[in-house]
Design a protein around this motif. Structure first.
Motif, PDB file in Angstrom:
ATOM      1  N   HIS A 153       0.864  -1.181   0.000  1.00  0.00           N
ATOM      2  CA  HIS A 153       0.000   0.000   0.000  1.00  0.00           C
ATOM      3  C   HIS A 153       0.902   1.232   0.000  1.00  0.00           C
ATOM      4  O   HIS A 153       1.514   1.561   1.029  1.00  0.00           O
ATOM      5  CB  HIS A 153      -0.897   0.030   1.245  1.00  0.00           C
ATOM      6  N   LYS A 154       1.013   1.888  -1.112  1.00  0.00           N
ATOM      7  CA  LYS A 154       1.869   3.069  -1.234  1.00  0.00           C
ATOM      8  C   LYS A 154       1.035   4.330  -1.030  1.00  0.00           C
ATOM      9  O   LYS A 154       0.060   4.565  -1.752  1.00  0.00           O
ATOM     10  CB  LYS A 154       2.546   3.110  -2.598  1.00  0.00           C
ATOM     11  N   LEU A 155       1.422   5.146  -0.061  1.00  0.00           N
ATOM     12  CA  LEU A 155       0.711   6.396   0.197  1.00  0.00           C
ATOM     13  C   LEU A 155       0.910   7.344  -0.981  1.00  0.00           C
ATOM     14  O   LEU A 155       2.037   7.652  -1.361  1.00  0.00           O
ATOM     15  CB  LEU A 155       1.237   7.052   1.476  1.00  0.00           C
ATOM     16  N   THR A 156      -0.188   7.802  -1.556  1.00  0.00           N
ATOM     17  CA  THR A 156      -0.104   8.721  -2.700  1.00  0.00           C
ATOM     18  C   THR A 156      -0.576  10.120  -2.352  1.00  0.00           C
ATOM     19  O   THR A 156      -0.150  11.092  -2.982  1.00  0.00           O
ATOM     20  CB  THR A 156      -0.933   8.196  -3.883  1.00  0.00           C
ATOM     21  N   SER A 157      -1.435  10.260  -1.350  1.00  0.00           N
ATOM     22  CA  SER A 157      -1.883  11.583  -0.924  1.00  0.00           C
ATOM     23  C   SER A 157      -2.489  11.481   0.460  1.00  0.00           C
ATOM     24  O   SER A 157      -2.905  10.401   0.895  1.00  0.00           O
ATOM     25  CB  SER A 157      -2.912  12.170  -1.909  1.00  0.00           C
TER      26      SER A 157
END
Length: 463
Positions: A153-157
């Motif tokens: 899960h990559k934080l994008t905003s």
């Protein structure tokens, strides 16, 4: 809900807007980054009764065949041990850790000498595997019913004011989540900190040093170490150096640290072998010429950055810990230990049952000066390791510090106070300053007394 976005209810709980004011309830905490500091923070928040979601952009380290981008071993010292002990994990980690009692120095002729860290009370550092330590912490998270882990899960905003986040998974799906408190433990290039930078009143600075590093390996031989295992090995060479830490598989992780200009002069296999024969000839047969060439040219030297910022929080909505708050160069071995100590200090403040915004503000105020201090100390220790350790003045000061520490408990050498105590880092620096001033005065007084004594003796000859 926007089309194409998956809504992720945190732990399946929905709470009324007014519940956020109830300090006694279980909060929804999102910890971004499931490394050493993040997983430890998740454990502590969960033990205090919060509902915790732990997010990590990499795959589960316990399932990965190869873990990219991280040093495979670390030096665990008092501050990290204290944090692990607080959650009942210290002994489990130390079972496989390798004690390092001091520095073994390798000179250019291949001679070695040992400088013990603590000849008095025999305290030592412990070489621990990053992966093994991370696995222990993640396993502890899994045992807590109020922690849920989300890998890849990559934080994008993120909207810190609203407590909302968006993540992207390997399928390029956007996953929306919310939390009462967002905790960034996502490293030196923290996505959570990027959101804090946009807020007024947030101070931030970063400094890249002119030194790069590259990891090499001294493999085991016949199932055993090729060098004495219970030391941190250092090859100090004035403007550059090489260090080696023991691993549980009987190998050593070797880190070559040099100015980028020195790296740039090594263009081919002959350049590399000539360079090692001149500067590290005793290490060359241990690494092996073929393996050295393969490891050296398969990657580029990596950059090192030192980051300072403050405050570490935003209202009662967001917080950063570890490298996200204070990334440092690795030469004091305090990056992991300082990050874990962040969690220890934060937990102690939260247990006071203050309002959350007051608790987070207190954490920032009590921590930033120490964080700045250890960032500076890490830069200083690089100079000490690559150059000062070879000098007689360093050896004499080390001997004097050890002698005074033995007979005067109030005299705590700088390295001991940083690595083997919980003394605030800023106080460690202050202690060193008054010690330097005292020794300078004693030295001047001794020199003056010697001169006066010499004058008196010389004068007696003419009376």
């Amino acid at each position: 809900m926007r089309q194409g976005i998956i809504s992720q209810e945190v732990n399946g709980h929905q709470e009324s807007p007014g519940a956020a004011e109830d300090e006694g309830r279980r909060r929804r905490v999102a910890v971004v980054g499931a490394g050493l500091v993040g997983s430890l923070a998740a454990i502590n928040f969960a033990r205090m009764g919060n509902q915790v979601d732990l997010y990590e952009y990499r795959e589960d380290i316990r399932q990965a065949l190869v873990v990219q981008g991280r040093s495979i071993n670390l030096a665990l010292s008092h501050r990290g041990r204290k944090a692990l002990a607080a959650v009942g994990l210290e002994e489990k980690v130390l079972v496989t850790a390798i004690p390092m009692r001091g520095r073994m120095l390798h000179d250019v002729r291949g001679n070695t000498s040992v400088v013990l860290y603590d000849p008095n009370s025999k305290q030592c550092l412990y070489s621990v595997g990053r992966r093994q330590l991370n696995e222990v912490l993640l396993d502890a998270c899994d045992k807590l019913p109020n922690v849920r882990c989300h890998f890849e899960h990559k934080l994008t905003s993120a909207n810190l004011r609203e407590g909302s986040m968006e993540f992207r998974n390997p399928n390029q799906e956007v996953i929306a989540a919310k939390a009462d408190l967002i905790v960034g433990c996502d490293g030196a290039f923290s996505g959570v900190r990027q959101q804090l930078v946009r807020l007024p009143g947030f101070n931030y600075s970063q400094e890249y040093i002119e030194t790069g590093y590259m990891e090499l390996c001294i493999p085991s031989k016949s199932g055993d170490f090729q060098m004495p295992a219970n030391y941190l090995h250092i090859w100090p060479r004035n403007s550059f150096m090489m260090i080696a830490l023991p691993n549980q598989d009987k190998s050593f992780t070797v880190t070559l640290s040099m100015p980028f200009g020195v790296f740039a002069k090594i263009q081919n296999q002959n350049d590399l072998l000539d360079f090692f024969k001149l500067n590290f000839h005793d290490a060359l047969p241990l690494i092996g010429e073929q393996q050295l060439v393969k490891d050296f040219f398969k990657t580029r030297p990596q950059h090192l950055v030192s980051i300072k910022c403050k405050p570490y929080h935003y209202a009662d909505k967001a917080l950063i810990l570890g490298d996200a708050a204070h990334a440092m160069v690795p030469y004091y071995g305090q990056g992991m230990n300082a990050g874990m100590e962040d969690v220890t200090l934060l937990t102690g403040i939260l247990e006071k049952q203050l309002r959350l915004d007051e608790a987070l503000a207190q954490f920032t105020e009590s921590r930033w000066q120490d964080a700045f201090a250890i960032c500076d100390l890490a830069m200083y220790n690089y100079v000490e390791m690559r150059d000062l350790t070879k000098r007689w003045s360093f050896r004499i000061r080390k001997w004097l510090d050890t002698l005074l520490f033995r007979y005067f408990p109030g005299w705590i050498p700088l390295y001991n106070s940083v690595s083997f105590s919980s003394m605030p880092y800023a106080q460690c620096v202050a202690n060193r300053k008054w010690q330097d001033q005292l020794l300078k005065r004693v030295s001047v007084a001794t020199l003056l007394a010697a001169i006066l004594a010499g004058v008196a003796i010389f004068s007696q000859r003419f009376i």
